[in-house]
Design a protein around this motif. Sequence first.
Motif, PDB file in Angstrom:
ATOM      1  N   LYS A  95       0.835  -1.209   0.000  1.00 48.75           N
ATOM      2  CA  LYS A  95       0.000   0.000   0.000  1.00 48.75           C
ATOM      3  C   LYS A  95       0.865   1.252   0.000  1.00 48.75           C
ATOM      4  N   ALA A  96       1.904   1.255   0.845  1.00 48.00           N
ATOM      5  CA  ALA A  96       2.767   2.425   0.940  1.00 48.00           C
ATOM      6  C   ALA A  96       3.457   2.716  -0.388  1.00 48.00           C
ATOM      7  N   GLU A  97       3.908   1.675  -1.070  1.00 46.89           N
ATOM      8  CA  GLU A  97       4.586   1.882  -2.351  1.00 46.89           C
ATOM      9  C   GLU A  97       3.598   2.343  -3.417  1.00 46.89           C
ATOM     10  N   LEU A  98       2.412   1.743  -3.439  1.00 46.21           N
ATOM     11  CA  LEU A  98       1.397   2.131  -4.430  1.00 46.21           C
ATOM     12  C   LEU A  98       0.926   3.561  -4.223  1.00 46.21           C
ATOM     13  N   ALA A  99       1.043   4.063  -2.995  1.00 47.21           N
ATOM     14  CA  ALA A  99       0.592   5.427  -2.684  1.00 47.21           C
ATOM     15  C   ALA A  99       1.627   6.480  -3.075  1.00 47.21           C
ATOM     16  N   GLU A 101       3.997   8.853  -5.364  1.00 49.14           N
ATOM     17  CA  GLU A 101       3.671   9.589  -6.595  1.00 49.14           C
ATOM     18  C   GLU A 101       4.110   8.808  -7.826  1.00 49.14           C
ATOM     19  N   VAL A 102       5.277   8.191  -7.750  1.00 53.52           N
ATOM     20  CA  VAL A 102       5.765   7.352  -8.856  1.00 53.52           C
ATOM     21  C   VAL A 102       6.173   6.005  -8.250  1.00 53.52           C
ATOM     22  N   PRO A 103       5.240   5.057  -8.166  1.00 55.34           N
ATOM     23  CA  PRO A 103       5.567   3.744  -7.580  1.00 55.34           C
ATOM     24  C   PRO A 103       6.615   3.014  -8.415  1.00 55.34           C
ATOM     25  N   SER A 104       7.448   2.232  -7.727  1.00 55.16           N
ATOM     26  CA  SER A 104       8.460   1.432  -8.415  1.00 55.16           C
ATOM     27  C   SER A 104       7.845   0.091  -8.813  1.00 55.16           C
ATOM     28  N   LYS A 105       7.746  -0.149 -10.103  1.00 55.82           N
ATOM     29  CA  LYS A 105       7.169  -1.392 -10.586  1.00 55.82           C
ATOM     30  C   LYS A 105       7.996  -2.595 -10.137  1.00 55.82           C
ATOM     31  N   ILE A 106       9.307  -2.440 -10.170  1.00 57.07           N
ATOM     32  CA  ILE A 106      10.186  -3.549  -9.774  1.00 57.07           C
ATOM     33  C   ILE A 106      10.003  -3.871  -8.295  1.00 57.07           C
TER      34      ILE A 106
END
Length: 244
Positions: A95-99, A101-106
């Motif tokens: 959740k924190a990563e998806l929130a 501004e530019v989430p890291s896909k990797i």
Amino acid sequence: MVAVMLAASPGIRVSFDDQRVHEYDGDAGTISVLPANSERKVTWSSTCEKVIVTMPPQRLLELSAHEFGAGRAVLQPPPFGLIDLRALHLAEMLKAELAREVPSKIYIESLITIFGVHIVRNYTGADSLPPRRKSGGGLSNRSAERVRELLESRFASKITVGELAAVSGLSPRHFIQAFTKTFGESPHRYVLRLRLNFAEELLVESVLSIAEIAHLSGFSDQSHLTVTMSKHRNRTPRQVKQQR
């Protein structure tokens, strides 16, 4: 599909093809596992916040083969209302990563892989508590389960013996003795093992740097992780990473 609740949501109703209805209150960390080609209907009496991770059956088989050397995996969904604090920890990280501004896909893909390994390890077979010793002085089954859940959810952060003892209703000195008799190792060694296991998972399954993995696993820095892993696992993080 696996769903992990991030906040409490009472009055959940679930029904399957046989029309039986199951009702329970969901707390943060409540996990539900739905195998492929299964259907269910879920209704909530209040707002529900959760993270849902879906995984193709073939990916589940790949993880199973990696973990157990088996080409098949049969999911065993947990009982309704089961709380999985390790899954909650991973869901909160997602959740924190998806929130961002530019989430890291990797990074997201790495977390999902680790999440999948957790599901394969725990929901395609039972992972029970270590057997109780016949001699007295150990933790009760209920206290042991509470302590294990707390450690598995917070192993990467600072946690004191006093906090663990309070969960069991014991003094710190008696808690250390009871914990060691129940789990076969001291609280410090138990937490260290959890941190090293998690670090090795990230080293094998993710593309994160060793410094980032050290931080996520609860070590002060890359040097601390390297020294600790060399001492207790007889190999360095770099060696583990090269074995991917």
